[in-house]
Design a protein around this motif. Structure first.
Motif, mmCIF file in Angstrom:
data_model
loop_
_atom_site.group_PDB
_atom_site.id
_atom_site.type_symbol
_atom_site.label_atom_id
_atom_site.label_comp_id
_atom_site.label_asym_id
_atom_site.label_seq_id
_atom_site.Cartn_x
_atom_site.Cartn_y
_atom_site.Cartn_z
ATOM 1 N N TRP A 56 102.223 -21.851 39.580
ATOM 2 C CA TRP A 56 103.223 -22.480 40.253
ATOM 3 C C TRP A 56 102.483 -23.404 41.186
ATOM 4 O O TRP A 56 102.705 -24.386 41.413
ATOM 5 C CB TRP A 56 103.774 -21.284 40.999
ATOM 6 N N VAL A 74 105.446 -20.246 28.625
ATOM 7 C CA VAL A 74 106.604 -20.989 29.998
ATOM 8 C C VAL A 74 107.643 -19.582 29.839
ATOM 9 O O VAL A 74 107.987 -19.103 31.306
ATOM 10 C CB VAL A 74 107.348 -22.495 30.067
ATOM 11 N N PRO A 75 108.103 -19.852 28.954
ATOM 12 C CA PRO A 75 109.513 -18.429 29.128
ATOM 13 C C PRO A 75 108.808 -17.154 30.242
ATOM 14 O O PRO A 75 108.995 -16.422 30.397
ATOM 15 C CB PRO A 75 109.991 -18.431 27.514
ATOM 16 N N LEU A 77 106.081 -16.923 31.730
ATOM 17 C CA LEU A 77 105.425 -17.559 33.004
ATOM 18 C C LEU A 77 106.773 -16.934 33.842
ATOM 19 O O LEU A 77 106.355 -16.655 34.833
ATOM 20 C CB LEU A 77 104.699 -18.279 33.498
ATOM 21 N N ARG A 78 107.230 -17.533 33.623
ATOM 22 C CA ARG A 78 109.025 -17.761 33.897
ATOM 23 C C ARG A 78 109.794 -16.175 35.010
ATOM 24 O O ARG A 78 110.632 -15.869 35.255
ATOM 25 C CB ARG A 78 110.036 -18.810 33.015
ATOM 26 N N SER A 81 107.312 -13.897 36.465
ATOM 27 C CA SER A 81 108.156 -14.623 38.647
ATOM 28 C C SER A 81 109.190 -13.652 38.693
ATOM 29 O O SER A 81 109.399 -13.694 39.686
ATOM 30 C CB SER A 81 107.823 -16.028 38.041
ATOM 31 N N LEU A 82 110.437 -14.167 37.748
ATOM 32 C CA LEU A 82 111.357 -13.201 38.039
ATOM 33 C C LEU A 82 111.660 -11.819 38.364
ATOM 34 O O LEU A 82 111.663 -11.705 39.532
ATOM 35 C CB LEU A 82 112.733 -13.764 37.377
ATOM 36 N N LYS A 87 108.880 -18.114 43.818
ATOM 37 C CA LYS A 87 109.318 -19.106 44.124
ATOM 38 C C LYS A 87 108.965 -19.466 42.475
ATOM 39 O O LYS A 87 107.795 -19.849 42.641
ATOM 40 C CB LYS A 87 109.273 -19.922 44.591
ATOM 41 N N MET A 88 109.307 -20.801 41.550
ATOM 42 C CA MET A 88 109.395 -22.072 40.771
ATOM 43 C C MET A 88 109.825 -22.929 40.404
ATOM 44 O O MET A 88 110.378 -22.773 42.298
ATOM 45 C CB MET A 88 109.687 -20.772 39.218
ATOM 46 N N HIS A 89 109.061 -23.795 39.890
ATOM 47 C CA HIS A 89 109.634 -25.568 39.920
ATOM 48 C C HIS A 89 110.024 -25.578 38.732
ATOM 49 O O HIS A 89 109.499 -24.890 37.326
ATOM 50 C CB HIS A 89 108.246 -25.941 40.940
ATOM 51 N N THR A 90 110.327 -26.482 38.872
ATOM 52 C CA THR A 90 110.189 -27.678 37.074
ATOM 53 C C THR A 90 108.827 -27.977 37.046
ATOM 54 O O THR A 90 108.206 -28.766 37.571
ATOM 55 C CB THR A 90 111.037 -28.963 37.512
#
Length: 173
Positions: A56, A74-75, A77-78, A81-82, A87-90
């Motif tokens: 991130w 990306v899914p 990694l998201r 991360s959840l 904390k994530m960003h766009t």
């Protein structure tokens, strides 16, 4: 979405990840790699939270290019991360797979496209990478991650040179 034909060069990076399986709620990320025109940035770690924080931080203000990144990388990694409360960003993303096969055409792997464009398929690495991780042989993981990054970058470069990307739009996720 915005036109990227002239804007992507400066901050674009190719992304690839290595995981210990396909389910982000049961398996983990073990390596993340980025490639620019001139350099590789690779991190392999047993500490997944540290690895995800690095992702991130590194990806901020970058234009992410990858193979099937909208459906897998990306899914994954998201979700991870959840789980770790990171904390994530766009992200701004160009998914090469999506651009080549927009209308749900027959599935083609990175290996299929590599063979069609460059005459040589990509070696199958999933079992080798998992075994190398369990044996703490991180050089093998780095080698395979670099191969996938290089191959994806070569496809992206071919797309640029043939003006395939002229009217392509990127996606925010």
């Amino acid at each position: 979405m915005k036109d990227i034909s002239r804007k992507m060069e400066r901050n674009s990076v190719v992304l690839d990840i290595e995981t210990l399986g396909l389910d982000p709620f049961r398996n983990r990320v073990i390596a993340i790699g980025f490639k620019t025109a001139k350099r590789y940035f690779i991190k392999i770690s047993e500490n997944e939270a540290e690895l995800l924080k690095w992702f991130w931080d590194f990806s901020k203000d970058k234009f992410i290019i990858g193979w099937n990144v909208l459906k897998f990388d990306v899914p994954f990694l998201r979700a991870r991360s959840l789980i770790h409360n990171i904390k994530m960003h766009t992200l701004r993303i160009l998914d090469i797979f999506r651009e080549l096969f927009q209308d749900n055409q027959k599935w083609h792997s990175l290996s299929d496209v590599a063979e069609a464009l460059f005459g040589k398929p990509k070696p199958n690495t999933s079992q080798i990478v998992a075994e190398a991780y369990l044996n703490k042989n991180y050089k093998i993981i780095e080698k395979y991650l670099k191969k996938d990054l290089e191959l994806t970058y070569k496809i992206f470069d071919r797309m640029k040179k043939t003006h395939f990307l002229k009217d392509i739009k990127y996606i925010y996720v």
